[in-house]
Design an enzyme around this catalytic site. Structure first.
Site, mmCIF file in Angstrom:
data_model
loop_
_atom_site.group_PDB
_atom_site.id
_atom_site.type_symbol
_atom_site.label_atom_id
_atom_site.label_comp_id
_atom_site.label_asym_id
_atom_site.label_seq_id
_atom_site.Cartn_x
_atom_site.Cartn_y
_atom_site.Cartn_z
ATOM 1 N N GLU A 1 0.981 -1.185 0.116
ATOM 2 C CA GLU A 1 -0.169 -0.087 0.078
ATOM 3 C C GLU A 1 0.903 1.291 -0.201
ATOM 4 O OE1 GLU A 1 -3.720 -0.065 0.459
ATOM 5 O OE2 GLU A 1 -3.688 -1.939 -0.209
ATOM 6 N N HIS B 1 -4.750 1.303 7.373
ATOM 7 C CA HIS B 1 -3.115 1.720 7.038
ATOM 8 C C HIS B 1 -2.753 2.249 8.376
ATOM 9 C CE1 HIS B 1 -4.500 2.733 2.692
ATOM 10 N NE2 HIS B 1 -4.027 1.628 2.683
ATOM 11 N N CYS C 1 -3.307 11.410 3.717
ATOM 12 C CA CYS C 1 -3.400 10.371 2.459
ATOM 13 C C CYS C 1 -3.404 11.020 1.364
ATOM 14 C CB CYS C 1 -5.007 9.807 2.695
ATOM 15 S SG CYS C 1 -5.271 8.947 4.100
HETATM 16 O O1 SUG Z 1 -7.796 2.920 -0.074
HETATM 17 N N1 SUG Z 1 -10.737 4.819 0.093
HETATM 18 C C1 SUG Z 1 -9.256 4.683 0.360
HETATM 19 C C2 SUG Z 1 -8.605 5.691 1.154
HETATM 20 C C3 SUG Z 1 -7.131 5.742 1.238
HETATM 21 C C4 SUG Z 1 -6.580 6.363 2.338
HETATM 22 N N2 SUG Z 1 -5.311 6.575 2.287
HETATM 23 C C5 SUG Z 1 -4.321 6.539 3.429
HETATM 24 N N3 SUG Z 1 -4.653 6.171 4.568
HETATM 25 N N4 SUG Z 1 -3.071 6.571 3.251
HETATM 26 C C6 SUG Z 1 -8.918 3.247 0.460
HETATM 27 O O2 SUG Z 1 -9.581 2.606 1.256
HETATM 28 C C7 SUG Z 1 -12.696 4.467 -0.775
HETATM 29 C C8 SUG Z 1 -13.401 4.717 -2.106
HETATM 30 C C9 SUG Z 1 -14.925 4.697 -2.255
HETATM 31 O O3 SUG Z 1 -15.443 4.046 -1.364
HETATM 32 O O4 SUG Z 1 -15.544 5.134 -3.054
HETATM 33 C C10 SUG Z 1 -11.275 4.465 -0.894
HETATM 34 O O5 SUG Z 1 -10.785 3.823 -1.850
#
Ligand code: SUG
Length: 448
Positions: free
Chosen positions: A174, A250, A371
């Site tokens: 990730e 994460h 993020c």
């Molecule tokens: O991978 N949300 C992302 C959020 C990423 C956050 N990144 C960090 N913590 N670095 C994920 O879960 C949700 C998309 C949706 O439900 O439409 C999403 O992909």
């Protein structure tokens, strides 16, 4: 030579929506099917970039991707013209269309893992695109991410790019969301801290029971090998499986580090004392003085952390050596978290200031300030070798704000995703963006 931490923020794409796509990410699941506002989302992100630039930090921008990803839908068997592919998917498999429309590439902390040149064997800055293979909608990002990063950091004398790891869960990667670098100075050799959720090949490690652990130990180790990091410059730690089961998908949802400082929640890791001692020893041998700030569960619960995104903050070094924390508005909305932050900044410790940003559009999908940014530590020569088109300036901010105003919708709901016009809008916008950011041919589409 001077060196900097440059934050490259993901520009939110025109199809930003709430698809409920990320099992284990509480915000994504609870806001599923809500109407979104892509224009507002992009402007909120740009406002953060502009504010950091105005504060004197080096700021860059990372371009969004073409969505819906028609090529990905074709691989799943939908055929015909682009419009037919979209309409067929809408009719036969709406969840697949929704996934192929996600603007999730905005969360560029997941774009790649980056090791600065001071840490790597060949003295270049190394990038490994993250395979993000835990979620289908994110697993389709890395080919374009690699092309965009390649166009931003093109000079092979300074920059080395690695393809994403094998696309299987055993190498789930990730990117920088589970990677932090400690150093005395950005230009000096530091200690890279890799946090994993489970081991894929060694059953002795515990694993969460409810939600997936997205990052494996073996993926982190592969990235460290690819980047040519030395054993003395790396520390591995396991996330506490019970916090993953509470929505910490994460590590950057429960810890953040910068310079010599780790800011973390008491329940974030397994074997915390051992890990802190290793960080202290290794950073010490590199001339640094490791310091940690533990937030006790008695003051801030894991649930508070997940809801407020206290730790998904940007910890930034100011010129006087003190630090500044960039937090989302949701921290002010949580009484315990806000009280904790007041006591933190008034305690006379390293973190002296908190700045609050409204990032609600992204937050509702589980994406906070941290993020939205990919950190790249660069010395002056390397910074001069970066494609200048992606470095934020006041004129670029104005241009991008106008570009968003011209191309983005201010409301999007699930039924809109079936409209082939949305793809055309996205392509037209990205075609113009490649010229604004001087990226060249990074997108596979052609405008007819
Ligand atoms: O991978 N949300 C992302 C959020 C990423 C956050 N990144 C960090 N913590 N670095 C994920 O879960 C949700 C998309 C949706 O439900 O439409 C999403 O992909």
């Amino acid at each position: 030579m001077k060196s900097y931490e440059v934050n490259f923020d993901g520009l939110v794409g025109p199809t930003h929506n709430y698809g409920g796509l990320s099992y284990g990410n509480v915000a994504s699941q609870s806001n599923s099917q809500q109407g979104s506002n892509p224009k507002e989302a992009a402007l909120q992100g740009l406002a953060k970039m502009k504010a950091l630039m105005d504060m004197g930090f080096q700021q860059g921008v990372l371009a969004p991707q073409e969505r819906p990803d028609v090529a990905a839908l074709r691989k799943l068997g939908f055929a015909g013209t682009d419009a037919q592919v979209i309409q067929l998917a809408a009719k036969q498999a709406m969840p697949l269309l929704v996934a192929s429309c996600s603007a999730s590439s905005m969360w560029v902390a997941n774009a790649a893992t980056v090791s600065p040149s001071a840490d790597t064997a060949d003295g270049r800055v190394h990038f490994t695109a993250a395979n993000l293979n835990c979620k289908y909608h994110r697993s389709i990002e890395h080919p374009t991410t690699s092309r965009v990063l390649g166009a931003m950091f093109a000079d092979q004398k300074h920059f080395a790019h690695h393809a994403a790891l094998p696309a299987v869960a055993q190498f789930g990667d990730e990117g920088a969301a589970n990677h932090t670098r400690f150093c005395r100075d950005y230009g000096q050799a530091g200690v890279e801290f890799f946090v994993f959720g489970r081991s894929a090949f060694d059953t002795r490690y515990p694993a969460p029971q409810k939600y997936p652990a997205r990052q494996t130990l073996e993926a982190s180790q592969a990235v460290a090998r690819l980047h040519g990091l030395s054993e003395e410059g790396v520390v591995y730690a396991q996330q506490n499986p019970s916090v993953i089961d509470q929505g910490v998908f994460h590590n950057d949802v429960i810890a953040v580090g910068n310079g010599e400082v780790l800011f973390y929640h008491e329940d974030a890791f397994l074997e915390t004392e051992k890990m802190l001692a290793e960080l202290q020893g290794k950073l010490g041998r590199r001339g640094g003085n490791f310091q940690s700030i533990c937030v006790p569960r008695a003051q801030v619960t894991v649930e508070d952390a997940v809801r407020s995104y206290l730790f998904n903050s940007q910890l930034l070094s100011r010129v006087d050596g003190s630090m500044l924390l960039i937090v989302p508005e949701e921290c002010r909305g949580n009484e315990r978290v806000w009280q904790y932050l007041q006591s933190l900044t008034s305690s006379g410790g390293l973190i002296r200031e908190v700045k609050v940003f409204d990032l609600k559009q992204s937050m509702q999908n589980g994406g906070g300030p941290a993020c939205l940014r990919l950190r790249v530590a660069l010395n002056e020569t390397e910074l001069a070798a970066v494609n200048p088109g992606v470095i934020m300036t006041a004129p670029l901010y104005d241009t991008l704000t106008q570009w968003v105003g011209k191309h983005y919708r201010d409301r999007l709901c699930e039924s809109d995703l079936a409209d082939p016009q949305l793809l055309l809008e996205c392509r037209t916008a990205l075609d113009e963006l490649t010229q604004i950011l001087k990226l060249g041919a990074v997108y596979p589409f052609q405008i007819n």
